[in-house]
Design a protein around this motif. Structure first.
Motif, mmCIF file in Angstrom:
data_model
loop_
_atom_site.group_PDB
_atom_site.id
_atom_site.type_symbol
_atom_site.label_atom_id
_atom_site.label_comp_id
_atom_site.label_asym_id
_atom_site.label_seq_id
_atom_site.Cartn_x
_atom_site.Cartn_y
_atom_site.Cartn_z
ATOM 1 N N LEU A 173 0.880 -1.161 0.000
ATOM 2 C CA LEU A 173 0.000 0.000 0.000
ATOM 3 C C LEU A 173 0.915 1.207 0.000
ATOM 4 O O LEU A 173 1.753 1.354 0.894
ATOM 5 C CB LEU A 173 -0.902 0.023 1.240
ATOM 6 N N LEU A 174 0.787 2.067 -0.997
ATOM 7 C CA LEU A 174 1.679 3.213 -1.151
ATOM 8 C C LEU A 174 0.921 4.497 -0.870
ATOM 9 O O LEU A 174 -0.193 4.680 -1.363
ATOM 10 C CB LEU A 174 2.238 3.261 -2.573
ATOM 11 N N ASN A 175 1.536 5.399 -0.125
ATOM 12 C CA ASN A 175 0.885 6.686 0.121
ATOM 13 C C ASN A 175 1.043 7.596 -1.091
ATOM 14 O O ASN A 175 1.775 7.290 -2.033
ATOM 15 C CB ASN A 175 1.392 7.341 1.408
ATOM 16 N N ASP A 176 0.350 8.698 -1.063
ATOM 17 C CA ASP A 176 0.315 9.643 -2.171
ATOM 18 C C ASP A 176 1.719 10.110 -2.540
ATOM 19 O O ASP A 176 2.493 10.523 -1.687
ATOM 20 C CB ASP A 176 -0.544 10.843 -1.785
ATOM 21 N N GLY A 177 2.076 10.002 -3.803
ATOM 22 C CA GLY A 177 3.361 10.490 -4.286
ATOM 23 C C GLY A 177 4.506 9.497 -4.212
ATOM 24 O O GLY A 177 5.602 9.787 -4.665
ATOM 25 N N ALA A 178 4.282 8.292 -3.662
ATOM 26 C CA ALA A 178 5.375 7.335 -3.511
ATOM 27 C C ALA A 178 5.634 6.526 -4.784
ATOM 28 O O ALA A 178 6.752 6.093 -5.021
ATOM 29 C CB ALA A 178 5.099 6.381 -2.349
ATOM 30 N N PHE A 179 4.627 6.318 -5.611
ATOM 31 C CA PHE A 179 4.782 5.502 -6.814
ATOM 32 C C PHE A 179 5.635 6.215 -7.853
ATOM 33 O O PHE A 179 5.429 7.382 -8.156
ATOM 34 C CB PHE A 179 3.415 5.172 -7.413
ATOM 35 N N VAL A 180 6.616 5.505 -8.424
ATOM 36 C CA VAL A 180 7.477 6.045 -9.480
ATOM 37 C C VAL A 180 7.258 5.286 -10.784
ATOM 38 O O VAL A 180 6.991 5.886 -11.814
ATOM 39 C CB VAL A 180 8.965 5.990 -9.075
ATOM 40 N N ALA A 181 7.369 3.955 -10.758
ATOM 41 C CA ALA A 181 7.253 3.155 -11.971
ATOM 42 C C ALA A 181 6.968 1.705 -11.603
ATOM 43 O O ALA A 181 7.149 1.301 -10.453
ATOM 44 C CB ALA A 181 8.549 3.240 -12.776
ATOM 45 N N ALA A 182 6.531 0.927 -12.615
ATOM 46 C CA ALA A 182 6.297 -0.496 -12.411
ATOM 47 C C ALA A 182 6.512 -1.236 -13.717
ATOM 48 O O ALA A 182 6.325 -0.672 -14.798
ATOM 49 C CB ALA A 182 4.880 -0.738 -11.905
ATOM 50 N N THR A 183 6.929 -2.497 -13.622
ATOM 51 C CA THR A 183 7.102 -3.331 -14.801
ATOM 52 C C THR A 183 5.753 -3.928 -15.205
ATOM 53 O O THR A 183 4.791 -3.886 -14.429
ATOM 54 C CB THR A 183 8.099 -4.471 -14.531
ATOM 55 N N SER A 184 5.720 -4.508 -16.412
ATOM 56 C CA SER A 184 4.494 -5.185 -16.822
ATOM 57 C C SER A 184 4.254 -6.357 -15.872
ATOM 58 O O SER A 184 5.189 -6.911 -15.299
ATOM 59 C CB SER A 184 4.598 -5.665 -18.271
ATOM 60 N N GLY A 185 3.018 -6.710 -15.707
ATOM 61 C CA GLY A 185 2.666 -7.754 -14.748
ATOM 62 C C GLY A 185 2.284 -7.199 -13.392
ATOM 63 O O GLY A 185 1.825 -7.925 -12.524
ATOM 64 N N THR A 186 2.475 -5.906 -13.206
ATOM 65 C CA THR A 186 2.096 -5.249 -11.947
ATOM 66 C C THR A 186 0.756 -4.559 -12.153
ATOM 67 O O THR A 186 0.561 -3.847 -13.126
ATOM 68 C CB THR A 186 3.131 -4.196 -11.542
ATOM 69 N N GLU A 187 -0.157 -4.804 -11.249
ATOM 70 C CA GLU A 187 -1.455 -4.142 -11.283
ATOM 71 C C GLU A 187 -1.495 -3.113 -10.164
ATOM 72 O O GLU A 187 -1.050 -3.373 -9.060
ATOM 73 C CB GLU A 187 -2.574 -5.158 -11.090
ATOM 74 N N MET A 188 -2.027 -1.944 -10.467
ATOM 75 C CA MET A 188 -2.126 -0.872 -9.481
ATOM 76 C C MET A 188 -3.569 -0.414 -9.415
ATOM 77 O O MET A 188 -4.221 -0.291 -10.456
ATOM 78 C CB MET A 188 -1.248 0.310 -9.885
ATOM 79 N N LYS A 189 -4.058 -0.191 -8.208
ATOM 80 C CA LYS A 189 -5.388 0.395 -8.078
ATOM 81 C C LYS A 189 -5.407 1.311 -6.865
ATOM 82 O O LYS A 189 -4.637 1.128 -5.917
ATOM 83 C CB LYS A 189 -6.473 -0.666 -7.997
ATOM 84 N N VAL A 190 -6.262 2.306 -6.922
ATOM 85 C CA VAL A 190 -6.399 3.256 -5.822
ATOM 86 C C VAL A 190 -7.567 2.800 -4.958
ATOM 87 O O VAL A 190 -8.616 2.415 -5.474
ATOM 88 C CB VAL A 190 -6.665 4.685 -6.357
ATOM 89 N N ARG A 191 -7.374 2.805 -3.656
ATOM 90 C CA ARG A 191 -8.462 2.449 -2.746
ATOM 91 C C ARG A 191 -8.563 3.478 -1.643
ATOM 92 O O ARG A 191 -7.598 4.202 -1.362
ATOM 93 C CB ARG A 191 -8.284 1.046 -2.207
ATOM 94 N N THR A 192 -9.703 3.536 -1.025
ATOM 95 C CA THR A 192 -9.913 4.472 0.079
ATOM 96 C C THR A 192 -9.687 3.751 1.398
ATOM 97 O O THR A 192 -9.851 2.537 1.495
ATOM 98 C CB THR A 192 -11.338 5.057 0.049
ATOM 99 N N GLN A 193 -9.307 4.525 2.397
ATOM 100 C CA GLN A 193 -9.113 3.993 3.741
ATOM 101 C C GLN A 193 -10.195 4.537 4.658
ATOM 102 O O GLN A 193 -10.848 5.518 4.350
ATOM 103 C CB GLN A 193 -7.762 4.440 4.305
ATOM 104 N N SER A 194 -10.300 3.928 5.823
ATOM 105 C CA SER A 194 -11.231 4.440 6.826
ATOM 106 C C SER A 194 -10.715 5.775 7.359
ATOM 107 O O SER A 194 -9.537 6.090 7.262
ATOM 108 C CB SER A 194 -11.371 3.446 7.982
ATOM 109 N N LEU A 195 -11.600 6.554 7.914
ATOM 110 C CA LEU A 195 -11.238 7.850 8.480
ATOM 111 C C LEU A 195 -10.180 7.694 9.565
ATOM 112 O O LEU A 195 -9.215 8.457 9.630
ATOM 113 C CB LEU A 195 -12.482 8.543 9.042
#
Length: 69
Positions: A7-29
C-alpha cells in the motif's frame, strides 16, 4: 497475486514493470487521520511485476503479521 503486496501513500509511486497491477483504494477515516498510512487514498499493488517507489525522509522495514497492530 505475487507474494508481497504494498500500500503506497500519495506520491510514492514512481514506476512499475508489466505484470504489476495498481489500483487506488480508500481507507477508513481512522486510518487516514491517525495511522500515518498515507491519507484517504492509497495505491495498492497486485500481480507479479516490480514496483519502484520514492521515499522522503527515513525508510525502515516493518514486519506486519495478521491480527497484530
Amino acid at each position: 497475486v505475487g507474494a508481497t503486496q504494498y500500500l503506497l501513500n500519495d506520491g510514492a509511486f514512481v514506476a512499475a514493470t508489466s505484470g504489476t497491477e495498481m489500483k487506488v483504494r480508500t481507507q477508513s477515516l481512522g486510518n487516514a487521520l491517525f495511522a500515518q498510512s498515507g491519507g484517504f487514498f492509497v495505491m495498492e499493488t497486485a500481480g507479479k511485476g516490480q514496483v519502484v517507489v520514492s521515499g522522503f525522509g527515513s525508510m525502515f522495514s516493518l514486519d506486519v503479521e495478521p491480527g497484530k497492530d
